[in-house]
Scaffold this motif. Structure first.
Motif, PDB file in Angstrom:
ATOM      1  N   ILE A  57       0.835  -1.206   0.000  1.00  0.00           N
ATOM      2  CA  ILE A  57       0.000   0.000   0.000  1.00  0.00           C
ATOM      3  C   ILE A  57       0.866   1.252   0.000  1.00  0.00           C
ATOM      4  O   ILE A  57       0.606   2.218  -0.729  1.00  0.00           O
ATOM      5  N   LYS A  61       1.814   4.425  -2.854  1.00  0.00           N
ATOM      6  CA  LYS A  61       1.809   5.863  -2.558  1.00  0.00           C
ATOM      7  C   LYS A  61       3.146   6.518  -2.912  1.00  0.00           C
ATOM      8  O   LYS A  61       3.352   7.712  -2.664  1.00  0.00           O
ATOM      9  N   GLU A 250      -2.890   5.693   7.476  1.00  0.00           N
ATOM     10  CA  GLU A 250      -3.924   5.589   6.437  1.00  0.00           C
ATOM     11  C   GLU A 250      -3.854   4.233   5.746  1.00  0.00           C
ATOM     12  O   GLU A 250      -4.895   3.631   5.429  1.00  0.00           O
ATOM     13  N   ALA A 251      -2.651   3.732   5.530  1.00  0.00           N
ATOM     14  CA  ALA A 251      -2.482   2.424   4.880  1.00  0.00           C
ATOM     15  C   ALA A 251      -3.100   1.320   5.735  1.00  0.00           C
ATOM     16  O   ALA A 251      -3.816   0.441   5.239  1.00  0.00           O
ATOM     17  N   GLU A 253      -5.384   1.600   8.021  1.00  0.00           N
ATOM     18  CA  GLU A 253      -6.830   1.780   8.181  1.00  0.00           C
ATOM     19  C   GLU A 253      -7.601   1.555   6.878  1.00  0.00           C
ATOM     20  O   GLU A 253      -8.816   1.709   6.840  1.00  0.00           O
ATOM     21  N   SER A 254      -6.902   1.154   5.829  1.00  0.00           N
ATOM     22  CA  SER A 254      -7.543   0.990   4.523  1.00  0.00           C
ATOM     23  C   SER A 254      -8.251  -0.354   4.398  1.00  0.00           C
ATOM     24  O   SER A 254      -7.948  -1.319   5.111  1.00  0.00           O
ATOM     25  N   GLU A 255      -9.182  -0.439   3.462  1.00  0.00           N
ATOM     26  CA  GLU A 255      -9.889  -1.689   3.185  1.00  0.00           C
ATOM     27  C   GLU A 255      -8.934  -2.731   2.615  1.00  0.00           C
ATOM     28  O   GLU A 255      -9.083  -3.935   2.868  1.00  0.00           O
ATOM     29  N   GLU A 256      -7.945  -2.281   1.853  1.00  0.00           N
ATOM     30  CA  GLU A 256      -6.978  -3.206   1.254  1.00  0.00           C
ATOM     31  C   GLU A 256      -6.193  -3.939   2.340  1.00  0.00           C
ATOM     32  O   GLU A 256      -5.945  -5.147   2.242  1.00  0.00           O
TER      33      GLU A 256
END
Length: 277
Positions: A57, A61, A250-251, A253-256
């Motif tokens: 992830i 970015k 953010e990574a 907490e991501s769905e991925e």
């Protein structure tokens, strides 16, 4: 001439100060905008989590991610404080706070992650209902993990613990009612997977279970893990507000990230923030 000399000295001093300010500003900007990050993690499931769930992830970015594996629980925080690494993933909140206080380090958590729970394993019994009176259970010999084992046994109805005590610090002396008259055998946590075949029951922390190639879902019971015991990403406190730390959070907490956890880290207990999404 004397006035000229003083003027030149003053100009030189101002230039030097200005140079230091400019250098400091440049350093701060580089820290804020850095795109090469080094993660530290203990070998096993959490280095795998960095490699499989976090790194892809962050690379999307625009980051370059390097992983440094450690074989003990001392070096990842020391390396972080010395800025040999930018972040680490291996420890729960209680250990972090204790270690930082003892070594006078300014470290802060970023976000907690799914964590392999402790489980009660047995080659003798298939369920808690089968446990016979006087059975022996191997438990971790360190206070923090021993407390976790006693909480699992209490949740299963095998013991009761003095309710006035902090459940994170209970020990064998705090057991009020031992329903099956279990015999507790404290041993080093790393040896608990081997104990499964030599005692009736063994309380094995998740990281050691995985290292021994045990299936977490084979446990008679997995712990209902308090969030304080979930591992977290940790950075130097001074870096908390940087853009790259925010991108790490953010990574995670991501769905991925959660999709990868569901597919490749089965049995890992999710933190409260993830369960409440």
């Amino acid at each position: 001439m004397k006035k000229l000399f003083l003027l030149c000295a003053l100009i030189g001093l101002l230039a030097a100060c200005g140079g230091e300010d400019a250098s400091s500003a440049t350093d701060n900007q580089e820290t804020e905008e850095k795109k090469e990050l080094t993660f530290g993690a203990t070998a096993g499931p959490y280095s795998d989590m960095v490699t499989k769930a976090i790194k892809p992830i962050l690379e999307a970015k625009g980051y370059t991610i390097e992983l440094v594996e450690f074989s003990d629980y001392m070096q990842p925080n020391l390396a972080l404080s010395q800025e040999d690494i930018d972040a680490n993933l291996f420890q729960h909140k209680i250990y972090l706070e204790s270690f930082a206080t003892e070594h006078e380090l300014e470290l802060s958590e970023v976000v907690s992650v799914p964590t392999a729970p402790m489980g009660i394993y047995s080659a003798t019994f298939e369920s808690f209902d089968d446990i016979t009176e006087g059975s022996t259970i191997a438990i971790p010999n360190d206070p923090t993990n021993a407390a976790r084992a006693f909480l699992i046994l209490q949740d299963a109805g095998l013991i009761t613990i003095d309710s006035s005590l902090d459940p994170l610090t209970v020990s064998e002396k705090d057991v009020e009612n031992n329903v099956k008259k279990l015999k507790f055998q404290p041993i080093e946590a790393a040896q608990l997977p081997r104990a499964v075949d030599s005692v009736d029951l063994s309380a094995v922390p998740g990281n050691f279970a995985i290292a021994a190639k045990m299936n977490l879902l084979d446990a008679i019971q997995l712990e209902n893990m308090p969030d304080q015991y979930r591992n977290r990403v940790v950075v130097n406190t001074k870096d908390l507000e940087t853009s790259w730390v925010k991108d790490i959070q953010e990574a995670i907490e991501s769905e991925e990230f959660e999709k990868t956890i569901d597919e490749q880290f089965k049995g890992f207990g999710k933190p409260e923030w993830m369960e409440s999404k």
